[in-house]
Design a protein around this motif. Sequence first.
Motif, PDB file in Angstrom:
ATOM      1  N   THR A  37       0.869  -1.190   0.000  1.00 25.93           N
ATOM      2  CA  THR A  37       0.000   0.000   0.000  1.00 25.93           C
ATOM      3  C   THR A  37       0.900   1.232   0.000  1.00 25.93           C
ATOM      4  O   THR A  37       0.686   2.175  -0.758  1.00 25.93           O
ATOM      5  N   ARG A  38       1.895   1.185   0.858  1.00 20.95           N
ATOM      6  CA  ARG A  38       2.830   2.308   0.968  1.00 20.95           C
ATOM      7  C   ARG A  38       3.576   2.504  -0.350  1.00 20.95           C
ATOM      8  O   ARG A  38       3.735   3.623  -0.835  1.00 20.95           O
ATOM      9  N   PHE A  39       4.009   1.387  -0.949  1.00 21.56           N
ATOM     10  CA  PHE A  39       4.805   1.431  -2.183  1.00 21.56           C
ATOM     11  C   PHE A  39       4.028   2.107  -3.314  1.00 21.56           C
ATOM     12  O   PHE A  39       4.508   3.037  -3.957  1.00 21.56           O
ATOM     13  N   VAL A  40       2.778   1.630  -3.571  1.00 20.64           N
ATOM     14  CA  VAL A  40       2.019   2.179  -4.707  1.00 20.64           C
ATOM     15  C   VAL A  40       1.517   3.590  -4.413  1.00 20.64           C
ATOM     16  O   VAL A  40       1.467   4.438  -5.302  1.00 20.64           O
ATOM     17  N   LEU A  41       1.189   3.865  -3.139  1.00 20.31           N
ATOM     18  CA  LEU A  41       0.703   5.200  -2.775  1.00 20.31           C
ATOM     19  C   LEU A  41       1.804   6.246  -2.916  1.00 20.31           C
ATOM     20  O   LEU A  41       1.561   7.371  -3.359  1.00 20.31           O
ATOM     21  N   GLN A  42       3.023   5.840  -2.563  1.00 24.64           N
ATOM     22  CA  GLN A  42       4.165   6.761  -2.687  1.00 24.64           C
ATOM     23  C   GLN A  42       4.341   7.206  -4.137  1.00 24.64           C
ATOM     24  O   GLN A  42       4.553   8.381  -4.424  1.00 24.64           O
ATOM     25  N   LYS A  43       4.211   6.247  -5.074  1.00 31.60           N
ATOM     26  CA  LYS A  43       4.343   6.566  -6.504  1.00 31.60           C
ATOM     27  C   LYS A  43       3.255   7.565  -6.924  1.00 31.60           C
ATOM     28  O   LYS A  43       3.513   8.504  -7.661  1.00 31.60           O
ATOM     29  N   ALA A  44       2.021   7.327  -6.452  1.00 30.95           N
ATOM     30  CA  ALA A  44       0.893   8.192  -6.839  1.00 30.95           C
ATOM     31  C   ALA A  44       1.061   9.606  -6.280  1.00 30.95           C
ATOM     32  O   ALA A  44       0.791  10.596  -6.964  1.00 30.95           O
ATOM     33  N   ILE A  45       1.530   9.701  -5.022  1.00 26.10           N
ATOM     34  CA  ILE A  45       1.699  11.019  -4.389  1.00 26.10           C
ATOM     35  C   ILE A  45       2.805  11.807  -5.088  1.00 26.10           C
ATOM     36  O   ILE A  45       2.681  13.011  -5.320  1.00 26.10           O
ATOM     37  N   GLU A  46       3.894  11.115  -5.443  1.00 30.71           N
ATOM     38  CA  GLU A  46       4.998  11.789  -6.156  1.00 30.71           C
ATOM     39  C   GLU A  46       4.527  12.387  -7.479  1.00 30.71           C
ATOM     40  O   GLU A  46       5.016  13.418  -7.920  1.00 30.71           O
ATOM     41  N   LEU A  47       3.551  11.706  -8.127  1.00 27.23           N
ATOM     42  CA  LEU A  47       3.030  12.199  -9.413  1.00 27.23           C
ATOM     43  C   LEU A  47       1.933  13.250  -9.231  1.00 27.23           C
ATOM     44  O   LEU A  47       1.380  13.758 -10.209  1.00 27.23           O
ATOM     45  N   GLY A  48       1.573  13.556  -7.972  1.00 28.07           N
ATOM     46  CA  GLY A  48       0.569  14.584  -7.694  1.00 28.07           C
ATOM     47  C   GLY A  48      -0.855  14.153  -7.994  1.00 28.07           C
ATOM     48  O   GLY A  48      -1.717  14.992  -8.272  1.00 28.07           O
ATOM     49  N   LEU A  49      -1.139  12.847  -7.951  1.00 28.48           N
ATOM     50  CA  LEU A  49      -2.479  12.351  -8.284  1.00 28.48           C
ATOM     51  C   LEU A  49      -3.430  12.510  -7.087  1.00 28.48           C
ATOM     52  O   LEU A  49      -3.032  12.349  -5.948  1.00 28.48           O
ATOM     53  N   LYS A  50      -4.702  12.808  -7.385  1.00 32.38           N
ATOM     54  CA  LYS A  50      -5.720  12.977  -6.341  1.00 32.38           C
ATOM     55  C   LYS A  50      -6.243  11.605  -5.915  1.00 32.38           C
ATOM     56  O   LYS A  50      -6.699  10.826  -6.742  1.00 32.38           O
ATOM     57  N   PRO A  51      -6.189  11.277  -4.592  1.00 32.00           N
ATOM     58  CA  PRO A  51      -6.673   9.960  -4.166  1.00 32.00           C
ATOM     59  C   PRO A  51      -8.128   9.978  -3.669  1.00 32.00           C
ATOM     60  O   PRO A  51      -8.602  10.966  -3.119  1.00 32.00           O
ATOM     61  N   ILE A  52      -8.818   8.848  -3.894  1.00 32.16           N
ATOM     62  CA  ILE A  52     -10.068   8.537  -3.196  1.00 32.16           C
ATOM     63  C   ILE A  52      -9.787   7.243  -2.445  1.00 32.16           C
ATOM     64  O   ILE A  52      -9.293   6.283  -3.039  1.00 32.16           O
ATOM     65  N   VAL A  53     -10.061   7.211  -1.141  1.00 32.17           N
ATOM     66  CA  VAL A  53      -9.768   6.011  -0.348  1.00 32.17           C
ATOM     67  C   VAL A  53     -11.014   5.125  -0.291  1.00 32.17           C
ATOM     68  O   VAL A  53     -12.118   5.612  -0.003  1.00 32.17           O
TER      69      VAL A  53
END
Length: 611
Positions: free
Chosen positions: A108-124
């Motif tokens: 979870t941490r691994f894939v979320l880190q990639k998404a945050i670095e790219l500035g993507l908006k998350p929905i949990v």
Amino acid sequence: MQNIRNIAIIAHVDHGKTTLVDRMLHQAKLFRDNQETGELILDNNDLERERGITILSKNVSVRYKGCKINIIDTPGHSDFGGEVERVLNMADGVLLVVDAFEGPMPQTRFVLQKAIELGLKPIVVVNKVDKPNCDPELTQEAVFDLMFNLGANNDQLEFPTAYGSAKQGWMGEDWNTPTEDISYLMDLIIEHIPAPRTDEGTTQMMISSLDYSSYLGRIAVGRLHRGTLQAGQPITLAKRDSTMIKTRIKELYVFEGLGKERIKTPVEAGEICAVLMDLDKNVAFEIGDTICDADNPEALPPIKVDEPTMSMLFTINNSPFFGKEGKYVTSRHLRDRLFAELEKNLALRIEETGSPDALLVYGRGIMHLSVLIETMRREGYELQVGQPKVIIREIDGQKCEPIEQLTVLVPEEFSSKVIDVVTRRKGEVGTIDTKGDRVQLDFTIPSRGIIGLRNTLLTATNGEAIIAHRFLEFQPWKGDLDDHKYGALIAKETGEATAYSISKLQDRGPFFIEPGDHVYAGEVIGESLRPGNDIVINVVTAKNLTNMRSKSADDKSTCSPAIKMSLEEAMEYIREDEYLEITPSNLRIRKIILDEIERKRARIAAGFKDE
């Protein structure tokens, strides 16, 4: 300009991503009410269905309330991080799926880190709220803490949350109140995921994925960042090495439902599309190349992918049984297949060796390499692989090795056993959290220590341990591991193993073979109970038949069940002086040097004292 949302679904392995996509496809009325679709519609690869994991990312689209939603289902296992990184480039937002009981896990941490670095908006999406002893609200708080620790910006931290159960087919605002369907989540996507950002300028499309058709050949898949694309349009292909190739678009496709739809009208910026180019046979496009304007080509920065952490020697099968079970057995077959894999497997590297029959293959972990090997054996290849080795680097004049974060979830009574096993392999205990009747143990451990660890932990915990790990960083070498490996039982002669022989030799250790199996001299057929000592035994001896009868001689032969290893278990089990022989029908462990006398000479030459 049509109303589009591009979302990637990310999560730890087995938290319910692919099941959630199934529900989204049904919610958008993609199937007739009476249509039989089965489960895990997107995991259409046999290996994915058998293992219950996603290996290759998939593109589908649904239409909901006048909006086209392009959905990218991504792998959750960190060994397939190459897949995750490149497909996130196509998205504007992510659905982060988290198990309500397990909470955020290493991947979870691994894939979320990639998404945050790219500035993507998350929905949990807090999934599996129907699990006993789960705490969805605590899970949501843990996700917030994780995002904060990963450096998420304020917009990313103000994420909406949907609670529910993808398996039961509902999502809502409150986990205590089940709804009728997942329309609440679909509404959140339209409301909170931004429409694609488009820049002014000439045409630019990053090739993020590859598709292949036996009829059409290779097809480039990616997101159009700027400009427009149309069938017949002249373009420039900007390669990663800065080469520019003039060509044109033969055919253009967009994703509709589960398939691709050929279109004649222009595709506008923000859409995910598939492009068939008019290229020479000698010219191959790759992931990371850019499709640009014909007259003013501007390439996008190529995708950065984490480096491999593990290597294995791949060589032709030269055992006495070679060619009996496979279609592709030569070094040319092996070489062509591995280099073909490089075209779409971004995290893979191949290096030549001194021998034309062997190649060194670098990957992200045992799972990453085993999926490639399993795919090859199903295609009819025979090959042999050596012991997996971690990649050692020299950083600032210091010998460094890859370190991983290991998480083990076990019943409380086994926690001390787990700590003992992991610390013997140079693991260091991090945090210890109690979750219901289970304990979550976090460690940092060298990648070397992970090899063969799963079997040991499952044995020590009566099969109760849930194990996950992800690459962390390179750190100084931790020293030799305290690893007491048992010796091998080695076949002395070639032939058919007999129940008579095996039953007489069972006090030497457990066997990997059964009566009736064909073995060859030098094959590893069991595990010796003497640590470090190999024992050569004859298992092809048949019982002498005479006309004399006695009670002791007529006792029936009884054999304990053979140990059967999976491909990953066998890859982790083999020692430095062994190969794993892989054919479409069998996995056999063998000594690299089959002849017993030659083996002894080699050991003495290498400085080992012969037992």
